[in-house]
Scaffold this active site. Structure first.
Site, PDB file in Angstrom:
ATOM      1  N   ASP A 121     -11.473   4.328  82.405  1.00 17.98           N
ATOM      2  CA  ASP A 121     -13.106   3.816  82.605  1.00 17.98           C
ATOM      3  C   ASP A 121     -13.724   4.058  81.272  1.00 17.98           C
ATOM      4  OD1 ASP A 121     -15.355   3.050  83.989  1.00 17.98           O
ATOM      5  OD2 ASP A 121     -14.975   4.411  85.691  1.00 17.98           O
ATOM      6  N   ALA A 122     -14.807   3.438  81.350  1.00 16.40           N
ATOM      7  CA  ALA A 122     -15.574   3.404  80.050  1.00 16.40           C
ATOM      8  C   ALA A 122     -15.918   4.716  79.401  1.00 16.40           C
ATOM      9  CB  ALA A 122     -17.002   2.578  80.270  1.00 16.40           C
TER      10      ALA A 122
END
Length: 971
Positions: free
Chosen positions: A261-262
């Site tokens: 995920d970011a």
């Protein structure tokens, strides 16, 4: 516009074996990988993988958001939110929505430049969807993104969405579905540092069960790891990526591509402090199974540099890098990148975006996901010539959530009803029910921005101010200036929410206290301050009189008088009184209170909305409430006082047409609730208590009667369930049950029913669910029509529980009940079956290592990591905790040893901590645990039992002090 990324054949004159589509996929990947230099391979690990012109390889990026339509790339067809699609209980419809979404994604890939970094590759065909996180807690800020609180329901709709995205070509993918977010991610507050405690039963029966079918069937091509920790270990270094996900995928013959995920890889160092430096953390993530690092935006060098350092330090080796790159290129081959002439989806043109068929599908999906919660005969409406008042802040507005695409157009509830009424001469009035005010600066006498504002009240004191002169929202700019220029409220940092703070109550100088009593009669009396929710600062006048949101406290803030220009509630009530029917549309704004990064505080409607509803219903008893929301609300008053209540998620561009179809009976309200709607006085468990069994989450374990149960929804038809029959009254532990019943529409209108089949054990030796969904069918029947439904239920799939004593799913012998139901609480027919087989033996602990986490019940514990790489341990959440191990065979026991760790002695205590083992109230042994030097510094402590118990007993282990217990062994 032609494709932003030229094919391999177009950029390389020389052809290599990897260009040969006749070769097996693994041979093509072998050849390509062998031609990349070590540095080139390393560069592929960032989200933005660079082009390799010498080999004709184009730039590639991971990830396009496609949860309920293509988002973030511009105008695209907007379908109902995922929770709305979940309410459809319709796998084929969900597949169609995903097919339309991936078709539009193909158009964006081939014909639209990337919105971000257009020189770094075309829009990705890797779709970051669906979200399979279970909706355990309805207060979760991202509730709108999941399908359901139930793993069977979520898994089936999730797999259908994956198949729709991927297409049905055996070789090439239309888009590559990536499941989000692995694992046990259901809270936003402090999401990067909170740990979801999953005991083995919850892990296997609940959270993993939602992900397994899509991976094991090959429908999913990848998974995104979650921000949170599970049992004290960040998901981005979880051994479950390999031991579960990739193990499930092995039989498919496909590699599972796992993305971060970011910014989550960086979070491993700060704020999680799980590793000391980024080279170590990135190495651990790569070795755990992360193949692509979504980190530092378009800055690839920072991430690649960290991985390069990890390689140089020997934290990873070239084989770790090659494996991740291999998985990426296998996916890229499957998406047709290297065979454009063979790719069956390469011809898709830009005309598919917001096409007529997709608009029709959006309308059908919105209607199919609408849930009729209550109806005492008001609906369906039969007279289009009536006068209807549409009331409420959602009556003539549609809202985009963070993962919505840009709406091509918006058909509101008012628009849909207006179109339905107009041909018959019906009349429609529309009133938001919100006040119009003027804020006049005390220092200058000038009105704020020279205009009046319509005041949106979203509860908890949070407001939006929409300018009366241009219809745009007031927004705080970077320099603190206030400009009404935003058509919608949709940004990561919301600049359009404010508070109007009573000047006599506002804290000054950063303190929490208000002014003294004398100030209430001073110049501040009746004045308000304008405070930005985002920054916490107040509006203040510059030297030249310009208002900017710059004041750190109330002392320096501008005072405003608040003038009421229009009483929105009074106007709405008057309109309702003059109408034949009122349709009140209330709910949430998807970017305010309950969104990514922010959980809700409760289940109540904003008080201003609740009061509006009550006053309208007081003058117009024929009032239908439509709740348009991303999550459940406690609508107790409405259920008790109104003739009709409906729910829809934020349903996309065709919401108004769909709701008009349902209100007038052109479409049956075909939705059913995908999660429990609790009562307002029902005290829910703590948001971070992920133990659904002991905490009592979801319809499976919650004891109090809900307002509306899981699976609830009414139809305009009337359904009668026949007898539930099984093909045999007994079944073996590895056998299968065939259940059947006939369902009939005994009403006068066509109707849609979701027939739900639940199971429950009647003689469980463990804390079993009240009932558990096993299967469901959605059927539509004409008046008088009947249909025979048959359900095949393998016992191992539907009657098993995770046996902590054996570490495997087990089907216990005994009696089980099958329940055919219209909801989790509306049971229409039942039948019993008996599973035959040997009775389970008492739990064996003698001479066997028993993991502390494999308890049967607990009190006051926290589940933590035994090491950074693998294993779980137990520690007290407070000063003391207790574990229960049921029906343990202790014959022959003489001593007990425990694997323990203790970082330091308890404050103020010379000794460390202790463990106490008891059987049926008798203390068997007390073990002192000395400091071991760290939480991962394990040692074994041993004690002789004070008694030699014989036979089977319940064994309790009490932990006192901040020790960690990984396991114990009885000898």
């Amino acid at each position: 516009m032609s494709s932003p990324s030229p094919s391999a054949a177009e950029t390389s004159a020389e052809r290599y074996p990897f260009h040969d589509s006749a070769l097996p996929l693994d041979k093509r990947v072998d050849d390509l990988l062998s031609r990349l230099s070590p540095a080139e391979r390393l560069s592929m690990l960032h989200q933005y993988a660079p082009a390799v012109p010498r080999l004709g390889i184009g730039a590639f990026r991971t990830g396009a958001e496609a949860l309920h339509g293509v988002s973030w790339l511009g105008v695209a067809t907007a379908f109902p939110q995922a929770v709305g699609l979940g309410a459809s209980w319709d796998e084929e419809l969900v597949r169609e929505v995903a097919e339309a979404t991936s078709t539009e994604l193909r158009a964006f890939h081939h014909h639209r430049p990337a919105a971000i970094a257009p020189d770094r590759g075309p829009n990705s065909l890797q779709a970051w969807a669906p979200v399979l996180n279970l909706l355990r807690d309805p207060r979760w800020g991202r509730n709108e993104e999941g399908y359901s609180e139930d793993p069977v329901h979520t898994a089936r709709l999730g797999e259908a969405f994956c198949r729709g995205l991927a297409g049905d070509d055996p070789t090439y993918l239309r888009a590559a579905p990536v499941l989000k977010h692995f694992l046990a991610y259901n809270n936003e507050d402090d999401r990067c540092t909170t740990s979801s405690g999953l005991r083995p039963r919850v892990l296997h029966e609940y959270d993993l069960a939602a992900f397994k079918p899509a991976v094991a069937s090959g429908a999913a091509t990848g998974v995104m790891a979650a921000y949170n920790l599970v049992n004290g270990r960040p998901c981005h270094v979880s051994p479950l990526l390999e031991t579960e996900l990739r193990r499930w995928a092995e039989p498919t013959g496909r590699q599972l591509f796992v993305v971060s995920d970011a910014e989550a890889p960086s979070n491993l160092v700060d704020p999680e402090h799980y590793f000391d430096d980024h080279a170590e953390s990135h190495a651990a993530a790569l070795k755990a199974g992360i193949d692509s690092f979504t980190d530092h935006g378009e800055d690839s060098e920072t991430v690649v540099g960290r991985l390069r350092e990890a390689l140089e330090r020997g934290l990873v080796d070239q084989a770790d890098i090659d494996l991740a790159v291999r998985r990426q290129f296998e996916l890229r081959f499957r998406m047709g990148e290297f065979d454009p002439e063979l790719d069956p989806y390469a011809h898709i043109g830009p005309e598919v975006v917001d096409s007529a068929p997709h608009r029709a599908l959006a309308r059908r999906a919105a209607a199919a996901s609408t849930v009729l919660l209550k109806n005492t005969g008001l609906l369906p409406l039969t007279d289009p010539a009536r006068k209807i008042a549409v009331i409420g802040p959602h009556g003539d507005a549609l809202f985009e959530d963070w993962y919505s695409g840009t709406l091509p157009y918006a058909v509101t509830v008012a628009d849909g009803l207006r179109a339905r009424l107009a041909p018959a001469g019906g009349e429609l009035t529309v009133h938001e029910g919100i006040d119009r005010i003027l804020l006049r600066a005390v220092s200058t006498g000038e009105s704020l921005n020279g205009t009046a504002f319509d005041l949106g009240d979203w509860g908890l004191g949070v407001l939006t101010l929409r300018a009366a002169d241009n219809g745009r929202f007031l927004s705080v700019k970077e320099d603190g200036s206030l400009v009404a220029d935003q058509a919608v409220v949709k940004s990561w940092d919301v600049h359009e929410t404010f508070r109007l703070v009573d000047a006599t109550d506002a804290p000054e100088g950063g303190t929490d206290g208000g002014t003294d009593g004398a100030a209430e009669d001073g110049p501040d009396r009746g004045a308000v301050l304008l405070q930005s929710v985002l920054t916490g600062r107040y509006a203040a006048a510059d030297a030249d009189g310009t208002l900017r949101v710059t004041a750190e406290d109330a002392a320096g803030a501008e005072r405003f008088t608040r003038e009421l220009l229009r009483d929105g509630r009074a106007e709405a009530v008057a309109a309702a009184a003059a109408a034949d029917l009122a349709v009140v549309v209330l709910g949430n704004h998807p970017l305010i209170h309950g969104r990514e990064t922010e959980d809700r505080r409760g289940l109540a409607l904003p008080p201003a909305q609740e009061e509006l509803l009550k006053e309208v219903a007081a003058v117009r008893p024929d009032t239908a409430l439509i709740v348009m929301s991303s999550y459940p609300y406690a609508v107790d008053w409405a259920d008790e006082h109104l003739p009709a209540v409906l729910w829809t998620s934020h349903g996309g561009q065709e919401t108004g047409h769909a709701l008009a179809d349902v209100l007038f009976g052109d479409a049956d309200p075909a939705g059913r609730l995908p999660q429990t709607w609790y009562r307002g006085d029902d005290e829910l468990p703590h948001p971070l208590d992920y133990d659904i069994i002991q905490a009592g989450w979801t319809y499976q374990y919650h004891q109090a009667a809900p307002r509306y149960p899981f699976g609830h929804g009414l139809s305009y038809g009337a359904f009668q369930y026949g007898e539930l029959e099984v093909d045999a009254a007994t079944v073996g532990q590895d056998g299968s049950i065939r259940a059947a019943l006939t369902v009939s529409n005994t009403g006068s209108r066509p109707g849609t029913e979701v027939v739900q089949l639940y199971v429950r054990p009647l003689e469980a030796r463990y804390q079993a669910p009240r009932r558990k969904l096993a299967d469901f069918r959605k059927i539509t029947l004409a008046p008088g029509q009947s249909r025979r439904l048959v359900f095949d239920l393998p016992a191992a799939a539907h009657l098993a529980h995770w046996d902590v004593a054996t570490g495997a799913f087990t089907v216990d012998p005994g009696r089980y009940q099958l329940l055919a139901a219209a909801s989790a609480e509306d049971v229409r027919a039942t039948v019993q079956v008996t599973v035959e087989g040997p009775a389970p033996a008492p739990r064996t602990v003698l001479g066997r290592r028993t993991a502390a986490a494999d308890f049967d019940a607990h009190r006051g514990i926290a589940l933590v990591d035994a090491t950074r790489e693998a294993g779980d341990a137990v520690t007290p959440a407070g000063s003391e905790a207790e574990l229960l191990f049921s029906t343990v065979e202790l014959t022959g026991a003489r001593e007990v040893s425990a694997e323990v760790a203790l970082e330091g002695a308890p404050e103020g205590a010379a000794a460390g901590a202790e463990l106490e083992f008891t059987a049926d109230g008798q203390v068997l042994a007390t073990l002192t645990v000395p400091p071991t030097g760290g939480r991962y510094a394990w040692t074994t402590v041993t004690a002789t039992l004070s008694d030699t118990p014989q036979g089977v007993h319940d064994l309790r282990v009490t932990l006192r002090g901040p020790l960690r217990l990984a396991a114990f062994t009885v000898a």
